[in-house]
Design a protein around this motif. Structure first.
Motif, PDB file in Angstrom:
ATOM      1  N   VAL A 168      20.618  28.826  27.819  1.00  0.00           N
ATOM      2  CA  VAL A 168      19.924  30.083  27.526  1.00  0.00           C
ATOM      3  C   VAL A 168      20.906  31.110  26.953  1.00  0.00           C
ATOM      4  CG1 VAL A 168      18.742  32.054  28.584  1.00  0.00           C
ATOM      5  CG2 VAL A 168      18.099  29.722  29.231  1.00  0.00           C
ATOM      6  N   ASN A 169      22.101  31.173  27.519  1.00  0.00           N
ATOM      7  CA  ASN A 169      23.111  32.124  27.028  1.00  0.00           C
ATOM      8  C   ASN A 169      23.530  31.805  25.599  1.00  0.00           C
ATOM      9  OD1 ASN A 169      23.062  33.368  29.521  1.00  0.00           O
ATOM     10  ND2 ASN A 169      24.905  32.358  30.285  1.00  0.00           N
ATOM     11  N   GLU A 170      23.703  30.527  25.301  1.00  0.00           N
ATOM     12  CA  GLU A 170      24.081  30.125  23.939  1.00  0.00           C
ATOM     13  C   GLU A 170      23.004  30.522  22.930  1.00  0.00           C
ATOM     14  OE1 GLU A 170      25.703  28.836  20.563  1.00  0.00           O
ATOM     15  OE2 GLU A 170      26.788  28.923  22.477  1.00  0.00           O
ATOM     16  N   LEU A 171      21.742  30.499  23.371  1.00  0.00           N
ATOM     17  CA  LEU A 171      20.624  30.823  22.482  1.00  0.00           C
ATOM     18  C   LEU A 171      20.163  32.273  22.645  1.00  0.00           C
ATOM     19  CD1 LEU A 171      18.611  27.492  22.831  1.00  0.00           C
ATOM     20  CD2 LEU A 171      20.227  28.150  21.032  1.00  0.00           C
ATOM     21  N   ILE A 197      17.932  32.215  14.241  1.00  0.00           N
ATOM     22  CA  ILE A 197      17.135  32.662  15.375  1.00  0.00           C
ATOM     23  C   ILE A 197      16.665  34.082  15.095  1.00  0.00           C
ATOM     24  CG2 ILE A 197      17.199  33.266  17.815  1.00  0.00           C
ATOM     25  CD1 ILE A 197      19.194  31.031  18.263  1.00  0.00           C
ATOM     26  N   PRO A 198      15.349  34.318  15.086  1.00  0.00           N
ATOM     27  CA  PRO A 198      14.858  35.673  14.793  1.00  0.00           C
ATOM     28  C   PRO A 198      15.499  36.705  15.709  1.00  0.00           C
ATOM     29  CG  PRO A 198      13.035  34.102  14.835  1.00  0.00           C
ATOM     30  CD  PRO A 198      14.248  33.354  15.319  1.00  0.00           C
ATOM     31  N   GLY A 199      15.969  37.778  15.099  1.00  0.00           N
ATOM     32  CA  GLY A 199      16.577  38.865  15.862  1.00  0.00           C
ATOM     33  C   GLY A 199      18.062  38.682  16.143  1.00  0.00           C
ATOM     34  N   GLU A 200      18.592  37.487  15.899  1.00  0.00           N
ATOM     35  CA  GLU A 200      20.015  37.259  16.155  1.00  0.00           C
ATOM     36  C   GLU A 200      20.827  37.829  14.996  1.00  0.00           C
ATOM     37  OE1 GLU A 200      22.267  33.688  18.251  1.00  0.00           O
ATOM     38  OE2 GLU A 200      21.686  33.123  16.231  1.00  0.00           O
ATOM     39  N   GLU A 201      21.865  38.571  15.309  1.00  0.00           N
ATOM     40  CA  GLU A 201      22.717  39.162  14.288  1.00  0.00           C
ATOM     41  C   GLU A 201      24.003  38.356  14.127  1.00  0.00           C
ATOM     42  OE1 GLU A 201      23.434  43.247  15.166  1.00  0.00           O
ATOM     43  OE2 GLU A 201      21.326  43.838  14.895  1.00  0.00           O
ATOM     44  N   LYS A 242      18.165  19.979  21.896  1.00  0.00           N
ATOM     45  CA  LYS A 242      18.410  18.648  22.467  1.00  0.00           C
ATOM     46  C   LYS A 242      19.910  18.379  22.592  1.00  0.00           C
ATOM     47  CE  LYS A 242      17.221  13.773  21.840  1.00  0.00           C
ATOM     48  NZ  LYS A 242      16.501  12.780  20.990  1.00  0.00           N
ATOM     49  N   ARG A 243      20.651  18.701  21.542  1.00  0.00           N
ATOM     50  CA  ARG A 243      22.097  18.462  21.567  1.00  0.00           C
ATOM     51  C   ARG A 243      22.793  19.370  22.594  1.00  0.00           C
ATOM     52  NH1 ARG A 243      21.204  14.037  19.893  1.00  0.00           N
ATOM     53  NH2 ARG A 243      21.324  13.424  17.726  1.00  0.00           N
ATOM     54  N   LEU A 244      22.285  20.584  22.784  1.00  0.00           N
ATOM     55  CA  LEU A 244      22.862  21.476  23.793  1.00  0.00           C
ATOM     56  C   LEU A 244      22.636  20.912  25.194  1.00  0.00           C
ATOM     57  CD1 LEU A 244      21.903  25.016  22.414  1.00  0.00           C
ATOM     58  CD2 LEU A 244      24.201  24.035  22.565  1.00  0.00           C
ATOM     59  N   PHE A 245      21.472  20.341  25.432  1.00  0.00           N
ATOM     60  CA  PHE A 245      21.209  19.690  26.719  1.00  0.00           C
ATOM     61  C   PHE A 245      22.191  18.540  26.934  1.00  0.00           C
ATOM     62  CE2 PHE A 245      17.492  22.164  27.210  1.00  0.00           C
ATOM     63  CZ  PHE A 245      16.980  21.957  28.492  1.00  0.00           C
ATOM     64  N   ILE A 302      10.215  18.262  22.646  1.00  0.00           N
ATOM     65  CA  ILE A 302      10.629  19.667  22.666  1.00  0.00           C
ATOM     66  C   ILE A 302       9.652  20.471  21.815  1.00  0.00           C
ATOM     67  CG2 ILE A 302      12.401  21.319  21.926  1.00  0.00           C
ATOM     68  CD1 ILE A 302      14.500  19.170  22.453  1.00  0.00           C
ATOM     69  N   ALA A 303       9.234  21.604  22.338  1.00  0.00           N
ATOM     70  CA  ALA A 303       8.464  22.574  21.558  1.00  0.00           C
ATOM     71  C   ALA A 303       9.222  23.889  21.639  1.00  0.00           C
ATOM     72  CB  ALA A 303       7.056  22.714  22.117  1.00  0.00           C
ATOM     73  N   ARG A 304       9.488  24.487  20.487  1.00  0.00           N
ATOM     74  CA  ARG A 304      10.376  25.644  20.480  1.00  0.00           C
ATOM     75  C   ARG A 304       9.919  26.710  19.508  1.00  0.00           C
ATOM     76  NH1 ARG A 304      16.609  25.955  18.296  1.00  0.00           N
ATOM     77  NH2 ARG A 304      17.126  27.937  19.289  1.00  0.00           N
ATOM     78  N   GLU A 305       9.916  27.952  19.972  1.00  0.00           N
ATOM     79  CA  GLU A 305       9.797  29.106  19.099  1.00  0.00           C
ATOM     80  C   GLU A 305      11.116  29.853  19.255  1.00  0.00           C
ATOM     81  OE1 GLU A 305       6.135  31.203  19.832  1.00  0.00           O
ATOM     82  OE2 GLU A 305       4.927  29.477  19.197  1.00  0.00           O
ATOM     83  N   ALA A 306      12.015  29.562  18.320  1.00  0.00           N
ATOM     84  CA  ALA A 306      13.422  29.956  18.447  1.00  0.00           C
ATOM     85  C   ALA A 306      13.590  31.439  18.749  1.00  0.00           C
ATOM     86  CB  ALA A 306      14.167  29.595  17.169  1.00  0.00           C
ATOM     87  N   GLY A 307      14.464  31.717  19.709  1.00  0.00           N
ATOM     88  CA  GLY A 307      14.774  33.079  20.079  1.00  0.00           C
ATOM     89  C   GLY A 307      13.842  33.673  21.106  1.00  0.00           C
ATOM     90  N   ASP A 308      12.743  32.995  21.383  1.00  0.00           N
ATOM     91  CA  ASP A 308      11.762  33.530  22.324  1.00  0.00           C
ATOM     92  C   ASP A 308      11.555  32.587  23.510  1.00  0.00           C
ATOM     93  OD1 ASP A 308       9.796  34.947  23.569  1.00  0.00           O
ATOM     94  OD2 ASP A 308       8.388  34.945  21.880  1.00  0.00           O
TER      95      ASP A 308
END
Length: 362
Positions: free
Chosen positions: A262-265, A167-171, A205-208, A225-231
């Motif tokens: 949302v918290n997990e991501l 995930i961009p920006g995730e450390e 999907k699996r988190l849902f 699902i359409a996703r731009e990870a981290g955003d």
């Protein structure tokens, strides 16, 4: 050495599930190579291993011919019948050529073959275990990080998390526990390779499924699902049972269910929209929070459409850096061109004027 080898093979079969016959076949082939390498021979040789006593014998195999051209590979019919009158042209005769000191070479070769088979068996066991988790979420511990990967310990194997799967920006830091999606398991020459992701749409999907029982049991279905990870992400859902609100079910009381995801991501924004069989309605839902006035489909290509929105909602419909429109297009599978009402009416008026024939003065 003979009894020890038999015992080792029996233990290997019992503890690792590697059949004795498979190891013996590999051992015999390895010993043929070892014999030729150590004794400089090009004979057509066979190695036979006694499964009971553990004795090893090397045989040179020669073909019975009328006239001998290569004495290492052939024997004349005349000489063959001296051994046994039943031999005929084309028969194969085995002559034992086991060297006196071959036991030492055999022991070294057997050790190498058994170690190789043990490694292969362990790799196979790990592969069989983790291939079951392909396309699933697992929790792992960050072990180390380099310029190519984040290495995640899943227990018996170290999975790799590449830059594009992060995930961009995730450390990430050593000993962090993170949920990852296993999207590929390979049984390579180096052993099982497990590839995991934090940015894959199916992670969402699996988190849902984990957080929302109705998604897990199929009462609510995730259509796309359409996703731009981290955003930001958009998720289209529908109910398979009358009376169930798919969007409300996923959001949960006071937004608790979706907030857990949302918290997990790490704060990734989540738009949950209702899927509709009517493409115009679905596209309208996908562009929320903007309102849609009209959806006009291209007559030449039904997967292209123009969406008309109120003038004051054009920027909202398009979104920051075009993100809202881009995610809606991914979610629905349509190419979407967004126009404000005034812009669209102006285009219609221009098209109308161009089709009206001009009047001529007499």
């Amino acid at each position: 050495m003979s009894k020890e080898l038999v015992e080792a093979l029996n233990a290997l079969e019992k503890e690792k599930g590697v059949k004795k016959e498979v190891v013996i076949e590999a051992l015999e082939a390895a010993l043929v190579s070892a014999y030729k390498r150590n004794y400089g021979q090009s004979h057509n040789v066979e190695v036979q291993f006694d499964k009971v006593a553990g004795d090893i014998h090397v045989f040179a195999v020669k073909e019975v011919v009328e006239e001998v051209f290569d004495s290492q590979l052939e024997i004349s019919l005349e000489d063959a019948v001296k051994i046994n009158r039943a031999y005929e042209i084309g028969d194969q005769i085995k002559f034992e050529v086991t060297p006196q000191n071959f036991g030492r070479i055999a022991a070294q070769t057997a050790k190498q073959v058994i170690m190789q088979r043990v490694r292969e068996a362990e790799r196979s066991i790990i592969y069989d275990e983790y291939i079951q988790y392909e396309k699933e979420i697992v929790t792992g511990e960050v072990e180390r990080i380099d310029h190519r990967y984040v290495y995640v310990n899943l227990g018996k194997v170290e999975a790799v998390l590449s830059h594009q799967d992060q995930i961009p920006g995730e450390e990430y830091h050593p000993h962090d526990r993170i949920k990852v999606y296993i999207y590929q398991v390979e049984n390579s020459a180096k052993g099982p390779q497990v590839f995991v992701s934090r940015s894959h749409p199916d992670l969402l999907k699996r988190l849902f499924e984990q957080e929302i029982p109705e998604v897990f049991d199929g009462t609510v279905e995730i259509v796309s699902i359409a996703r731009e990870a981290g955003d930001r992400a958009k998720v289209a859902v529908r109910s398979t049972k009358d009376g169930v609100d798919p969007v409300g079910t996923c959001v949960g009381p006071r937004g608790e269910r979706v907030q857990a995801i949302v918290n997990e991501l790490k704060g990734e924004n989540m738009d949950i929209v209702e899927w509709q069989s009517d493409p115009a309605e679905f596209i309208g839902n996908a562009l929320k929070p903007a309102d849609v006035v009209e959806v006009i489909f291209d007559q030449q290509n039904e997967r292209i459409c123009t969406v008309v929105v109120p003038d004051d909602q054009l920027s909202l419909a398009i979104g920051k850096r075009g993100q809202n429109a881009r995610l809606a297009a991914k979610l629905t599978g349509y190419k979407i061109d967004i126009k404000s009402e005034s812009e669209y009416h102006e285009l219609v008026d221009q098209a109308t004027d161009s089709t009206v024939p001009s009047s001529k003065n007499n």
